[in-house]
Write a protein that holds these residues in place. Structure first.
Motif, mmCIF file in Angstrom:
data_model
loop_
_atom_site.group_PDB
_atom_site.id
_atom_site.type_symbol
_atom_site.label_atom_id
_atom_site.label_comp_id
_atom_site.label_asym_id
_atom_site.label_seq_id
_atom_site.Cartn_x
_atom_site.Cartn_y
_atom_site.Cartn_z
ATOM 1 N N PHE A 73 0.836 -1.201 0.000
ATOM 2 C CA PHE A 73 0.000 0.000 0.000
ATOM 3 C C PHE A 73 0.869 1.249 0.000
ATOM 4 N N GLN A 74 1.885 1.253 0.850
ATOM 5 C CA GLN A 74 2.773 2.413 0.933
ATOM 6 C C GLN A 74 3.474 2.646 -0.399
ATOM 7 N N SER A 75 3.949 1.587 -1.008
ATOM 8 C CA SER A 75 4.618 1.702 -2.298
ATOM 9 C C SER A 75 3.671 2.246 -3.364
ATOM 10 N N GLN A 76 2.454 1.737 -3.383
ATOM 11 C CA GLN A 76 1.462 2.199 -4.364
ATOM 12 C C GLN A 76 1.096 3.667 -4.123
ATOM 13 N N MET A 77 0.957 4.062 -2.855
ATOM 14 C CA MET A 77 0.615 5.442 -2.534
ATOM 15 C C MET A 77 1.736 6.389 -2.974
ATOM 16 N N GLU A 78 2.974 6.011 -2.702
ATOM 17 C CA GLU A 78 4.103 6.845 -3.109
ATOM 18 C C GLU A 78 4.136 7.000 -4.628
ATOM 19 N N LYS A 79 3.864 5.920 -5.340
ATOM 20 C CA LYS A 79 3.841 5.959 -6.806
ATOM 21 C C LYS A 79 2.730 6.884 -7.287
ATOM 22 N N GLN A 80 1.553 6.773 -6.690
ATOM 23 C CA GLN A 80 0.422 7.614 -7.079
ATOM 24 C C GLN A 80 0.721 9.091 -6.807
ATOM 25 N N VAL A 81 1.302 9.374 -5.650
ATOM 26 C CA VAL A 81 1.616 10.763 -5.311
ATOM 27 C C VAL A 81 2.651 11.321 -6.285
ATOM 28 N N ARG A 82 3.677 10.531 -6.606
ATOM 29 C CA ARG A 82 4.667 10.978 -7.594
ATOM 30 C C ARG A 82 4.005 11.287 -8.926
ATOM 31 N N ASN A 83 3.086 10.418 -9.361
ATOM 32 C CA ASN A 83 2.386 10.639 -10.633
ATOM 33 C C ASN A 83 1.536 11.903 -10.587
ATOM 34 N N ILE A 84 0.842 12.108 -9.484
ATOM 35 C CA ILE A 84 0.006 13.306 -9.346
ATOM 36 C C ILE A 84 0.873 14.554 -9.375
ATOM 37 N N LEU A 85 1.969 14.538 -8.623
ATOM 38 C CA LEU A 85 2.863 15.695 -8.590
ATOM 39 C C LEU A 85 3.456 15.961 -9.978
ATOM 40 N N GLN A 86 3.794 14.907 -10.687
ATOM 41 C CA GLN A 86 4.328 15.061 -12.040
ATOM 42 C C GLN A 86 3.265 15.657 -12.960
ATOM 43 N N ASP A 87 2.032 15.164 -12.851
ATOM 44 C CA ASP A 87 0.935 15.698 -13.676
ATOM 45 C C ASP A 87 0.689 17.173 -13.380
ATOM 46 N N LEU A 88 0.886 17.574 -12.125
ATOM 47 C CA LEU A 88 0.690 18.971 -11.738
ATOM 48 C C LEU A 88 1.878 19.853 -12.106
ATOM 49 N N GLY A 89 2.952 19.225 -12.567
ATOM 50 C CA GLY A 89 4.129 19.982 -12.975
ATOM 51 C C GLY A 89 5.063 20.327 -11.830
ATOM 52 N N VAL A 90 4.913 19.656 -10.695
ATOM 53 C CA VAL A 90 5.798 19.900 -9.558
ATOM 54 C C VAL A 90 7.129 19.197 -9.833
ATOM 55 N N PRO A 91 8.231 19.957 -9.795
ATOM 56 C CA PRO A 91 9.530 19.343 -10.109
ATOM 57 C C PRO A 91 9.996 18.394 -9.004
ATOM 58 N N ARG A 92 10.750 17.393 -9.421
ATOM 59 C CA ARG A 92 11.352 16.462 -8.454
ATOM 60 C C ARG A 92 12.523 17.148 -7.774
ATOM 61 N N GLN A 93 12.940 16.595 -6.650
ATOM 62 C CA GLN A 93 14.056 17.168 -5.900
ATOM 63 C C GLN A 93 15.323 17.197 -6.740
ATOM 64 N N SER A 94 15.554 16.155 -7.526
ATOM 65 C CA SER A 94 16.756 16.107 -8.364
ATOM 66 C C SER A 94 16.740 17.230 -9.399
ATOM 67 N N GLU A 95 15.550 17.532 -9.924
ATOM 68 C CA GLU A 95 15.442 18.630 -10.885
ATOM 69 C C GLU A 95 15.721 19.976 -10.205
ATOM 70 N N MET A 96 15.212 20.141 -8.998
ATOM 71 C CA MET A 96 15.450 21.376 -8.250
ATOM 72 C C MET A 96 16.947 21.534 -7.954
ATOM 73 N N ASP A 97 17.589 20.440 -7.560
ATOM 74 C CA ASP A 97 19.025 20.490 -7.272
ATOM 75 C C ASP A 97 19.813 20.863 -8.520
ATOM 76 N N GLU A 98 19.418 20.301 -9.661
ATOM 77 C CA GLU A 98 20.095 20.617 -10.916
ATOM 78 C C GLU A 98 19.937 22.102 -11.252
#
Length: 107
Positions: A61-86
């Motif tokens: 469940f935790q793994s699926q939730m993390e995946k869903q949240v990542r997908n939602i954030l990506q769809d909303l255009g929220v950058p990943r931490q690695s992108e922010m660091d770059e």
């Protein structure tokens, strides 16, 4: 609210729900023992099996939730931490270049 805080709260709700379900399962098994429908070893086995199943599904469940949240954030255009660091690194390099150019102009 920070995205990590939101995810943690969601996971804590899941943990709380799991704890309630486990407590209810223990109560029911104790009642069945008192009524003589099962013995204490059977009750312990039922509860242990239930807890093992919950723990294995909780990780999934935790793994699926993390995946869903990542997908939602990506769809909303929220950058990943690695992108922010770059981007921070690129900004730092550009600021250095601007300072170097300013220093050359003032000499």
């Amino acid at each position: 609210m920070d995205n990590n805080d939101w995810l943690k709260q969601l996971l804590m709700i899941g943990v709380g729900t799991t704890s309630l379900a486990a407590e209810k399962m223990k109560e029911v098994s104790e009642q069945l023992v008192q009524e003589g429908q099962i013995n204490s070893d059977q009750a312990k086995g039922i509860v242990d099996d239930f807890m093992d199943k919950i723990q294995s599904e909780q990780g999934n469940f935790q793994s699926q939730m993390e995946k869903q949240v990542r997908n939602i954030l990506q769809d909303l255009g929220v950058p990943r931490q690695s992108e922010m660091d770059e981007l921070r690194g690129r900004i730092d390099r550009l600021e250095r270049q601007v300072r170097d150019l300013e220093n050359k102009l003032w000499k």
